[in-house]
Design a protein around this motif. Structure first.
Motif, PDB file in Angstrom:
ATOM      1  N   THR A  12       0.684  -1.128   0.043  1.00 21.23           N
ATOM      2  CA  THR A  12       0.151   0.083  -0.070  1.00 21.23           C
ATOM      3  C   THR A  12       0.989   1.280   0.097  1.00 21.23           C
ATOM      4  OG1 THR A  12      -1.548  -1.387   1.234  1.00 21.23           O
ATOM      5  CG2 THR A  12      -1.870   1.342   1.077  1.00 21.23           C
ATOM      6  N   GLN A  13       0.808   2.268  -1.018  1.00 17.84           N
ATOM      7  CA  GLN A  13       1.357   3.208  -1.250  1.00 17.84           C
ATOM      8  C   GLN A  13       0.669   4.200  -0.369  1.00 17.84           C
ATOM      9  OE1 GLN A  13       4.388   3.137  -2.733  1.00 17.84           O
ATOM     10  NE2 GLN A  13       5.068   5.130  -1.496  1.00 17.84           N
ATOM     11  N   HIS A  14       1.332   4.945   0.680  1.00 20.64           N
ATOM     12  CA  HIS A  14       0.849   6.074   1.347  1.00 20.64           C
ATOM     13  C   HIS A  14       1.444   7.265   1.412  1.00 20.64           C
ATOM     14  CE1 HIS A  14      -1.743   7.592   4.571  1.00 20.64           C
ATOM     15  NE2 HIS A  14      -0.693   7.853   5.160  1.00 20.64           N
ATOM     16  N   GLY A  15       1.330   8.002   0.323  1.00 20.19           N
ATOM     17  CA  GLY A  15       2.226   9.218   0.284  1.00 20.19           C
ATOM     18  C   GLY A  15       3.635   8.688  -0.008  1.00 20.19           C
ATOM     19  N   PRO A  16       4.702   9.024   0.833  1.00 18.07           N
ATOM     20  CA  PRO A  16       6.075   8.860   0.480  1.00 18.07           C
ATOM     21  C   PRO A  16       6.356   7.536   1.252  1.00 18.07           C
ATOM     22  CG  PRO A  16       6.048  10.451   2.147  1.00 18.07           C
ATOM     23  CD  PRO A  16       4.699  10.372   1.652  1.00 18.07           C
ATOM     24  N   VAL A  17       5.291   6.515   1.826  1.00 15.11           N
ATOM     25  CA  VAL A  17       5.392   5.715   2.860  1.00 15.11           C
ATOM     26  C   VAL A  17       4.949   4.723   1.973  1.00 15.11           C
ATOM     27  CG1 VAL A  17       4.918   4.535   4.975  1.00 15.11           C
ATOM     28  CG2 VAL A  17       5.305   7.184   4.853  1.00 15.11           C
ATOM     29  N   LEU A  18       5.930   3.545   2.011  1.00 14.45           N
ATOM     30  CA  LEU A  18       5.458   2.138   1.298  1.00 14.45           C
ATOM     31  C   LEU A  18       5.097   1.204   2.522  1.00 14.45           C
ATOM     32  CD1 LEU A  18       4.708   0.150  -0.824  1.00 14.45           C
ATOM     33  CD2 LEU A  18       7.115  -0.612  -0.808  1.00 14.45           C
ATOM     34  N   ILE A  19       3.557   0.743   2.766  1.00 13.60           N
ATOM     35  CA  ILE A  19       3.496  -0.241   3.662  1.00 13.60           C
ATOM     36  C   ILE A  19       3.376  -1.354   3.205  1.00 13.60           C
ATOM     37  CG2 ILE A  19       1.674  -0.936   5.444  1.00 13.60           C
ATOM     38  CD1 ILE A  19       0.591   1.981   5.118  1.00 13.60           C
ATOM     39  N   LEU A  20       4.045  -2.629   3.534  1.00 11.61           N
ATOM     40  CA  LEU A  20       4.080  -3.792   3.423  1.00 11.61           C
ATOM     41  C   LEU A  20       3.549  -4.646   4.369  1.00 11.61           C
ATOM     42  CD1 LEU A  20       8.018  -4.145   1.999  1.00 11.61           C
ATOM     43  CD2 LEU A  20       5.733  -3.689   0.662  1.00 11.61           C
ATOM     44  N   ARG A  21       2.520  -5.404   4.048  1.00  9.51           N
ATOM     45  CA  ARG A  21       1.734  -6.393   5.001  1.00  9.51           C
ATOM     46  C   ARG A  21       1.821  -7.902   4.647  1.00  9.51           C
ATOM     47  NH1 ARG A  21      -3.665  -7.633   4.973  1.00  9.51           N
ATOM     48  NH2 ARG A  21      -4.060  -5.962   3.397  1.00  9.51           N
ATOM     49  N   LEU A  22       2.459  -8.443   5.634  1.00 11.71           N
ATOM     50  CA  LEU A  22       2.404 -10.002   5.424  1.00 11.71           C
ATOM     51  C   LEU A  22       1.083 -10.348   5.521  1.00 11.71           C
ATOM     52  CD1 LEU A  22       5.441 -10.867   7.744  1.00 11.71           C
ATOM     53  CD2 LEU A  22       5.629  -9.695   5.458  1.00 11.71           C
ATOM     54  N   ASP A  51      10.411   8.486  -5.002  1.00 13.48           N
ATOM     55  CA  ASP A  51       8.997   8.812  -4.410  1.00 13.48           C
ATOM     56  C   ASP A  51       8.645   8.416  -3.041  1.00 13.48           C
ATOM     57  OD1 ASP A  51       8.822  11.162  -6.269  1.00 13.48           O
ATOM     58  OD2 ASP A  51       7.488   9.476  -7.517  1.00 13.48           O
ATOM     59  N   THR A  52       9.497   7.088  -2.751  1.00 10.97           N
ATOM     60  CA  THR A  52       9.386   6.522  -1.364  1.00 10.97           C
ATOM     61  C   THR A  52      10.333   6.509  -0.593  1.00 10.97           C
ATOM     62  OG1 THR A  52       8.106   4.695  -2.670  1.00 10.97           O
ATOM     63  CG2 THR A  52       8.906   3.885  -0.597  1.00 10.97           C
ATOM     64  N   ARG A  53      10.117   7.378   0.623  1.00 12.70           N
ATOM     65  CA  ARG A  53      11.037   7.399   1.550  1.00 12.70           C
ATOM     66  C   ARG A  53      11.238   6.731   2.756  1.00 12.70           C
ATOM     67  NH1 ARG A  53      11.765  13.325   0.662  1.00 12.70           N
ATOM     68  NH2 ARG A  53      11.792  13.449  -1.673  1.00 12.70           N
ATOM     69  N   VAL A  54      10.255   5.927   2.984  1.00 17.19           N
ATOM     70  CA  VAL A  54      10.207   5.033   4.125  1.00 17.19           C
ATOM     71  C   VAL A  54       9.235   3.858   3.951  1.00 17.19           C
ATOM     72  CG1 VAL A  54       9.756   4.816   6.554  1.00 17.19           C
ATOM     73  CG2 VAL A  54      10.390   6.952   5.717  1.00 17.19           C
ATOM     74  N   TYR A 196       5.330   7.736  12.726  1.00 17.88           N
ATOM     75  CA  TYR A 196       6.805   7.844  12.891  1.00 17.88           C
ATOM     76  C   TYR A 196       7.201   7.754  11.343  1.00 17.88           C
ATOM     77  CZ  TYR A 196       8.016   6.453  17.721  1.00 17.88           C
ATOM     78  OH  TYR A 196       8.164   6.213  19.219  1.00 17.88           O
ATOM     79  N   ALA A 197       6.626   7.048  10.629  1.00 14.23           N
ATOM     80  CA  ALA A 197       7.191   6.894   9.204  1.00 14.23           C
ATOM     81  C   ALA A 197       7.075   8.415   8.434  1.00 14.23           C
ATOM     82  CB  ALA A 197       6.422   5.997   8.536  1.00 14.23           C
ATOM     83  N   GLU A 198       5.907   9.186   8.861  1.00 12.05           N
ATOM     84  CA  GLU A 198       5.813  10.417   8.070  1.00 12.05           C
ATOM     85  C   GLU A 198       6.696  11.286   8.857  1.00 12.05           C
ATOM     86  OE1 GLU A 198       1.552  10.658   9.188  1.00 12.05           O
ATOM     87  OE2 GLU A 198       1.287   9.566   7.183  1.00 12.05           O
ATOM     88  N   ARG A 199       7.070  11.347   9.969  1.00 15.58           N
ATOM     89  CA  ARG A 199       8.049  12.221  10.541  1.00 15.58           C
ATOM     90  C   ARG A 199       9.470  11.917  10.101  1.00 15.58           C
ATOM     91  NH1 ARG A 199       7.134  10.450  16.398  1.00 15.58           N
ATOM     92  NH2 ARG A 199       9.202  11.333  17.039  1.00 15.58           N
ATOM     93  N   ILE A 200       9.662  10.710   9.787  1.00 12.03           N
ATOM     94  CA  ILE A 200      11.172  10.432   9.131  1.00 12.03           C
ATOM     95  C   ILE A 200      10.980  10.722   7.749  1.00 12.03           C
ATOM     96  CG2 ILE A 200      12.473   8.427   8.411  1.00 12.03           C
ATOM     97  CD1 ILE A 200      11.483   6.711  11.073  1.00 12.03           C
ATOM     98  N   ALA A 201      10.012  10.659   6.991  1.00 13.63           N
ATOM     99  CA  ALA A 201       9.934  10.825   5.680  1.00 13.63           C
ATOM    100  C   ALA A 201      10.068  12.398   5.431  1.00 13.63           C
ATOM    101  CB  ALA A 201       8.658  10.272   5.014  1.00 13.63           C
ATOM    102  N   ALA A 202       9.615  13.260   6.502  1.00 14.44           N
ATOM    103  CA  ALA A 202       9.834  14.724   6.220  1.00 14.44           C
ATOM    104  C   ALA A 202      11.224  15.310   6.019  1.00 14.44           C
ATOM    105  CB  ALA A 202       8.997  15.492   7.169  1.00 14.44           C
ATOM    106  N   ASN A 203      12.225  14.452   6.234  1.00 11.52           N
ATOM    107  CA  ASN A 203      13.489  14.893   6.422  1.00 11.52           C
ATOM    108  C   ASN A 203      14.395  14.493   5.013  1.00 11.52           C
ATOM    109  OD1 ASN A 203      13.500  15.959   9.266  1.00 11.52           O
ATOM    110  ND2 ASN A 203      13.415  13.713   9.765  1.00 11.52           N
TER     111      ASN A 203
END
Length: 260
Positions: A12-22, A51-54, A196-203
């Motif tokens: 699942t792509q959530h903006g700059p965050v890619l969510i991987l779900r087992l 475009d994927t940061r975290v 957490y991921a969004e705070r990291i991706a902002a950097n």
């Protein structure tokens, strides 16, 4: 959010965050060769995608994050194949050597290879109901997928206790030891991990890559830090993003990172 999926892994792509779900809840999200390769493929692609940061790593259900190797599939001849490109991507994830930050969202218990998978995550949010264990010695094995490096993450005595007894610990004990960063109610795990991921991706991406590598090396291979520090100093401080960070600060606006 945009979803893509195989039977065993949902992306699942959530903006700059890619969510991987087992996605093997009936098997406690245990690892098969195909799931391992799907994870490796996904993290390889995430590293190559500007475009994927975290990456956020989680699983389906509330009973288990991952029960480790699928022993039934292994007994039936399932092949892991770590020498493939996807297998090497998975291995780098477990070793913590991906250049992209990884946040673990532990929805349930992490056992054996499931706990080893979490050791590759840089920040971990756990369900309060989760338990953590490396039970391999009770099955005639040892945690060969990275579990023996547990002492780089938590105190040595605690790492020896977990690996030699095979006993499980609670999420709160895991937080006290530094294995996880936060413990939240089960229904809040993914939301908290995304924060957490969004705070990291902002950097800045280059700064993140430098911090991730150098902080880990300071624990795992301190003799390599000086050489890599010199590399990252010239790379980061001479980058377009370093100039953008200074200009954005002066202009009182959010920086626009380019990753170079």
């Amino acid at each position: 959010m945009a979803n893509t999926a195989t039977d065993e892994l949902v992306r699942t792509q959530h903006g700059p965050v890619l969510i991987l779900r087992l996605n093997r809840p009936d098997a406690r999200n245990a690892l098969t060769g195909s799931l391992l390769n799907a994870i490796g493929s996904a993290v390889n692609e995430a590293e190559a995608d500007p475009d994927t940061r975290v990456v956020v790593l989680t699983a389906t259900g509330d009973r288990a994050f991952c029960a480790g190797m699928d022993l039934r599939a292994f007994a039936d001849g399932d092949s892991i194949g770590l020498d493939s490109e996807d297998g090497l991507g998975y291995q780098r994830l477990c070793e913590g050597t991906l250049s992209i930050p990884v946040v673990g969202a532990v929805n349930g218990s992490a056992v054996g290879g499931g706990l080893e998978l979490l050791l590759g995550c840089d920040v971990v949010v756990s369900s309060s109901a989760a338990k953590f264990a490396l039970p391999e010695v009770s099955r005639g094995l040892f945690p060969a997928g990275g579990g023996t490096s547990l002492g780089t993450r938590i105190p040595l005595g605690a790492a020896l206790e977990l690996t030699l007894t095979g006993d499980a610990i609670t999420a709160e004990r895991a937080r006290e030891l530094g294995l996880v960063n936060a413990v939240v109610d089960p229904e809040q795990v993914l939301e908290s991990a995304l924060r957490y991921a969004e705070r990291i991706a902002a950097n800045a991406p280059l700064g993140l890559a430098a911090c991730k590598e150098l902080v880990r090396l300071a624990v795992t291979a301190p003799d390599r830090v000086a050489d890599r520090l010199g590399h990252w100093q010239s790379t980061v401080f001479g980058s377009a993003d370093a100039r953008e960070g200074a200009v954005a600060f002066v202009e009182k606006r959010a920086p626009v990172w380019q990753g170079r």
